[in-house]
Design a protein around this motif. Structure first.
Motif, PDB file in Angstrom:
ATOM      1  N   PRO A 472       0.792  -1.230   0.000  1.00  0.00           N
ATOM      2  CA  PRO A 472       0.000   0.000   0.000  1.00  0.00           C
ATOM      3  C   PRO A 472       0.829   1.287   0.000  1.00  0.00           C
ATOM      4  N   THR A 473       2.138   1.157   0.103  1.00  0.00           N
ATOM      5  CA  THR A 473       2.951   2.363   0.330  1.00  0.00           C
ATOM      6  C   THR A 473       2.692   3.440  -0.719  1.00  0.00           C
ATOM      7  N   ILE A 476      -0.696   5.183  -0.276  1.00  0.00           N
ATOM      8  CA  ILE A 476      -0.713   5.991   0.948  1.00  0.00           C
ATOM      9  C   ILE A 476       0.108   7.267   0.735  1.00  0.00           C
ATOM     10  N   THR A 477       1.268   7.096   0.130  1.00  0.00           N
ATOM     11  CA  THR A 477       2.104   8.279  -0.107  1.00  0.00           C
ATOM     12  C   THR A 477       1.378   9.276  -1.004  1.00  0.00           C
ATOM     13  N   GLN A 480      -1.173  11.008   0.992  1.00  0.00           N
ATOM     14  CA  GLN A 480      -0.590  11.977   1.927  1.00  0.00           C
ATOM     15  C   GLN A 480      -0.177  13.260   1.209  1.00  0.00           C
TER      16      GLN A 480
ATOM     17  N   TRP B  64       7.941  -2.397   5.329  1.00  0.00           N
ATOM     18  CA  TRP B  64       6.792  -2.876   4.553  1.00  0.00           C
ATOM     19  C   TRP B  64       5.981  -1.682   4.063  1.00  0.00           C
ATOM     20  N   ILE B  65       5.514  -0.875   4.984  1.00  0.00           N
ATOM     21  CA  ILE B  65       4.818   0.346   4.595  1.00  0.00           C
ATOM     22  C   ILE B  65       5.642   1.500   5.144  1.00  0.00           C
ATOM     23  N   LYS B  66       6.074   2.368   4.258  1.00  0.00           N
ATOM     24  CA  LYS B  66       6.846   3.512   4.716  1.00  0.00           C
ATOM     25  C   LYS B  66       6.234   4.735   4.061  1.00  0.00           C
ATOM     26  N   ALA B  67       5.340   5.387   4.783  1.00  0.00           N
ATOM     27  CA  ALA B  67       4.647   6.526   4.201  1.00  0.00           C
ATOM     28  C   ALA B  67       4.476   7.578   5.283  1.00  0.00           C
TER      29      ALA B  67
END
Lengths: 487, 488
Positions: A472-473, A476-477, A480, B64-67
């Protein structure tokens, strides 16, 4: 500013408006259903391409003397809306081939989607209202277009409640204009930030009315009463379009008005409207879930489920005002995953209705044997709506609730607690449905395959749900960065 | 290494699911291969595990998730607490596949879900990030639900749904609790949270503690949230019962020791009497209900409630001895109850009844099964020389000083367990051999011997030489005990 720039800023919306006219014209000249259908798809693809070009170029700024604004936020939401429009048109191929007035329907859908793009770009109350009404009026006709009793009833219901909502919204706008003396959102924001404590009560009145007007678009309780009837009665493509694109536009415009227009999370009234959305979220989850528990009709259940989901998304809105920057990105990310999830579910339900002629959940018995693709995708989407990993719905819920917790306020922790308990309740009706598809025996040995374009939409939706659940990164980024432009 | 342990069953599941239709029955070979491979990995891990090293070992991690502010890491690792559980999972997964050897209803799907279940539980035991932990915790639900409802017996749909709703309702608030902890500490990383646990939050820490504990107590399970367990066990297929009793319940005990206690030590100490009371009551209540069971499988299921009470009792002592007892009890209960369920399953396959009153003198007809059941039963009641004894003794030694009353109650539970186990064995295996069971066939298939043998070896091996396990466990619980001591 040159005319070319003005056009470029509104390009995606204009593409769809011009395309709507072209589709009607093509219908007259060519008179072939496949041609108009294909053309509508090309038009939306063109709008998406323009939107993507804006994103890549990093376009941002105001047009038309400040009444239109392009920023990452509008680009993100427009993308969501156009993707859902594209998928809805693609999956509606069979239904359109039977519809009397298919070109008119496509033109209305393009106008509606284009107006939504304009809606999320609106930077003053007048433009916003006009865009909102244009998209609504197109939807009223679409809801009633099938000329069956149910469809007509849905159209009329949607129209009547919509008219009231529009009136209430306008009343709220009038208040806001009366207090601040301007219709421009940045102007109103400036006024609110100046801290006119004496205007607190009129301001609260104004945003209560405005929240009610938008709440109708988002299908959030207590402005939700139309949703189950309209989702059940209107033609399936319309219902799916309303449940994702219209909801996304409603939430986006609420973000724009409350965040940009009312001065964001650090004004003297921010806590008031945060609590208002918190209350709406709580109501929505409880009403939506208890309503859904009793449903036997697939589309009606999805109607109630979308009310409950609106409650989840509104948790993000409540967190917005509490000063958490994760609130708005949570709303956007949730909406992004919700498009794939809910469209997948709606298209699967439509496919079953097309092939088996039923929308009763008990007739979904053994769907995995009848059509593994339809059953599998529907299962994945329902798991995502529940919030079970590894689907996108899981991450979306974790992320949006995390944003609310990060606001560091006790009542928001309470709201999240209510939300997670409601998630557990929702599992009951979502998973009961999954169980029916997997475990119950079908009444007969009929198997089926959905139409080609429908299969493609189903496949892409499932891939999207799983992809955004596991990686999902990127989304999500993007959410954002889109949310940042609201600040 | 741990990532391999996680991916092996996952890969096996995918492979089994996409097997061509006409080779459906080969799914069991795929399942066995991958389960064995995972078991081999867990053995290598356990052998190479160094008790002298502080902190986690075999750590793998990536972002894993980096936001922005939202960071979730994939991070796995084991310490002395989780290493035995990983080994147990590897062992019981192989046993589960073996006892499912004759499944012929949709074997592809069955083995795929079984392997997915193994992967999900593995994820819970090795995750070192709260969000990742929660993800695997929820991931386990769907395979479990489908396995019970599709391949179970009796009121399987009811039981599967009950299991699902209890677990989901229990774990719902856990997410809220995790998010609060994560926000207060600015990280979801368990190692960093343990080193620096948040002491206050916007809501009372006691509320956070109980929100998280609820999920673990439901899973463990203890009175009064245990009612899903007997139903789920009774209606589940044998392999699923083995997994459920053997490793899924351990997720509860493991969660308490890994998350609830070290991350909120003040609350854990504050509420230790409550926990001890729940534990003592659970042991006694579970034992009394067990005494009244007429169904063989239900009897074993209720005995689990009683035995898992020991785990909570050990934890409630809030000291290294009690913790070690709890961790040992988790491992030994996994092997012992696993064996009990295997035996019950094998008996049921032959008699097609689980009614204790209908069976009599089976020892004459199926001596091998009888011996297996006697070994499991004796281990279950804590006979010295078998693994159950070590675990229970350590638990009671640890808890007696802190909670004498609850411990005395629990010891009384041991007496009761001797009662129901011996009574069950006496009624089912001894007594006059009746005509009805004249034609029963004793265990003869290789997979029956393999499944029973593996568990018997584990039970007796640990009973004779407990240090192989206790050294690891003590190394694992020492840091947790140190954290608790620092605040009490």
């Amino acid at each position: 500013m040159t005319l070319a720039e003005h056009i470029h800023y509104m390009g995606p919306a204009l593409t769809l408006f011009v395309g709507a006219a072209l589709v009607l014209l093509a219908d007259l000249v060519l008179g072939r259903r496949a041609a108009t259908w294909g053309m509508a798809l090309v038009v939306v693809a063109g709008g998406l391409a323009w939107n993507a070009a804006q994103a890549l170029a990093g376009t941002s700024g105001e047009a038309l003397s400040g009444s239109i604004v392009v920023d990452r936020f509008s680009i993100f939401v427009t993308f969501i809306i156009f993707v859902s429009a594209f998928a809805v048109i693609a999956a509606a191929r069979e239904w359109l081939s039977r519809l009397d007035g298919d070109a008119e329907f496509l033109a209305l859908l393009l106008i509606s989607a284009g107006s939504m793009a304009l809606l999320v770009q609106s930077n003053d109350l007048i433009t916003l209202f006009v865009a909102l009404e244009t998209t609504s009026i197109a939807q009223f006709i679409m809801a009633g277009i099938a000329k069956t009793d149910k469809s007509a009833e849905a159209g009329l219901k949607y129209l009547l409640t919509g008219a009231v909502a529009a009136a209430v919204l306008l009343y709220g706008f009038a208040f806001l204009f009366g207090i601040s003396g301007t219709v421009s959102l940045p102007g109103i924001a400036e006024f609110v930030r100046s801290g006119p404590e004496s205007q607190r009560l009129p301001l609260i009145l104004a945003f209560v009315f405005i929240a009610a007007g938008f709440g109708y678009k988002m299908a959030i309780a207590p402005f939700h009463a139309w949703a189950p009837d309209v989702y059940e009665g209107s033609p399936a493509p319309v219902a799916s379009f309303l449940s994702v694109a219209s909801k996304a536009a409603g939430f986006a415009v609420a973000l724009r008005v409350f965040y940009t227009g009312l001065g964001g999370g650090d004004t003297f009234i921010a806590q008031d409207w945060a609590m208002l959305f918190g209350a709406l979220a709580a109501l929505s989850m409880v009403f939506g879930n208890t309503g859904a528990l009793l449903q036997t009709n697939a589309r009606r259940l999805l109607g109630y489920s979308s009310i409950a989901q609106a409650g989840n998304i509104a948790v993000g809105l409540a967190a917005v005002a509490a000063g958490s920057t994760m609130g708005p990105s949570g709303v956007l990310f949730f909406l992004g995953t919700y498009v794939a999830t809910n469209l997948g579910a709606f298209v699967a339900v439509t496919a079953v209705a097309e092939r088996l002629g039923t929308e009763e959940i008990e007739d979904y018995a053994g769907l995995m044997k009848r059509s593994p693709l339809t059953g599998g995708v529907l299962s994945i989407c329902l798991l995502s709506l529940t919030g079970i990993p590894p689907t996108a719905g899981f991450i979306a819920k974790v992320y949006i609730f995390n944003g609310a917790i990060a606001a560091d306020q006790m009542w928001l922790v309470g709201l999240v607690a209510l939300a997670v308990v409601n998630t557990a309740i929702s599992a009951f009706y979502y998973l009961r449905w999954v169980r029916t598809m997997w475990l119950d025996d079908p009444k007969d040995a009929v198997t089926f395959r959905p139409a080609g374009p429908t299969q493609a939409v189903l496949f892409v939706a499932a891939v999207g749900v799983l992809f955004f659940g596991m990686a999902p990164t990127w989304l999500i980024t993007a959410a954002q960065r889109a949310a940042e432009t609201l600040l | 290494m741990l990532t391999t342990f996680l991916l092996l069953p996952l890969g096996g599941a995918v492979l089994a699911a996409f097997l061509p239709h006409d080779r459906e029955r080969d799914a069991r070979w795929i399942a066995l291969t991958f389960a064995l491979a995972a078991f081999a990995v867990s053995i290598v891990m356990f052998i190479r595990f160094d008790t002298g090293v502080e902190g986690y070992q075999f750590v793998d991690s990536f972002d894993w998730i980096k936001a922005g502010d939202f960071n979730v890491r994939y991070v796995v690792g084991v310490d002395g607490l989780s290493a035995p559980l990983v080994l147990l999972l590897g062992l019981l997964s192989v046993v589960s596949v073996l006892v499912s050897w004759n499944i012929d209803v949709k074997p592809k799907q069955y083995f795929a879900w079984l392997l997915l279940l193994e992967a999900a539980v593995a994820g819970v035991f090795i995750s070192l990030d709260l969000i990742q932990f929660f993800l695997f915790w929820e991931l386990e639900l769907i395979p479990m639900f489908l396995l019970i409802s599709q391949w179970g017996s009796g009121r399987r749909l009811y039981s599967a749904t009950k299991f699902l709703i209890y677990t989901l309702a229990g774990s719902a608030l856990m997410l809220a609790g995790f998010l609060v902890l994560g926000f207060e500490a600015g990280t979801f990383d368990i190692a960093r949270l343990t080193a620096n646990p948040p002491t206050e939050a916007v809501v009372p820490m006691a509320a956070v503690f109980w929100a998280i504990m609820l999920a673990f107590l439901v899973k463990l399970p203890v009175f009064p949230v245990h009612t899903w367990l007997p139903d789920a066990h009774t209606d589940a297929p044998t392999a699923v019962s083995v997994m459920l009793a053997g490793v899924l319940l351990k997720m509860g005990g493991y969660g308490i020791l890994r998350i609830a206690v070290p991350l909120m030590p003040e609350q854990a100490v504050e509420f230790q009497t409550v926990l001890a009371t729940i534990a003592g009551f659970s042991v006694i209540w579970g034992a009394i209900i067990t005494l009244r069971q007429t169904d063989l499988k239900r009897l074993v299921a209720y005995s689990s409630v009683s035995h898992m009470g020991y785990v909570l009792l050990g934890v409630s002592a809030m000291g290294s001895m009690g913790f070690a007892g709890a961790a040992l009890q988790m491992f030994t209960h996994g092997t012992i109850t696993g064996l009990l369920f295997v035996m019950v399953g094998l008996v049921y396959e032959r008699t097609h009844t689980r009614e204790i009153a209908r069976m009599s003198g089976l020892m004459h007809r199926v001596p091998i099964l009888g011996i297996g059941m006697v070994i499991a039963g004796l281990a279950s009641l804590g006979l010295p020389g078998m693994s159950g004894f070590v675990a229970e003794l350590t638990t009671f030694l640890g808890s007696f000083e802190a909670h004498p009353t609850a411990t005395i109650f629990a010891i009384f539970g041991v007496v009761l367990s001797a009662g129901y186990i011996l009574w069950m064995i006496q009624r089912v295996f001894h007594g006059p051999a009746t005509e009805e069971w004249k034609h029963l066939k004793d265990a003869s298939e290789w997979w029956e011997f393999a499944a029973v043998g593996a568990l018997v070896i584990a039970i007796i091996g640990i009973g004779i030489y407990p240090a192989i396990l206790t050294d690891v466990v003590e190394a694992g619980v020492a840091p947790i005990a140190a954290i608790v001591e620092a605040v009490s």
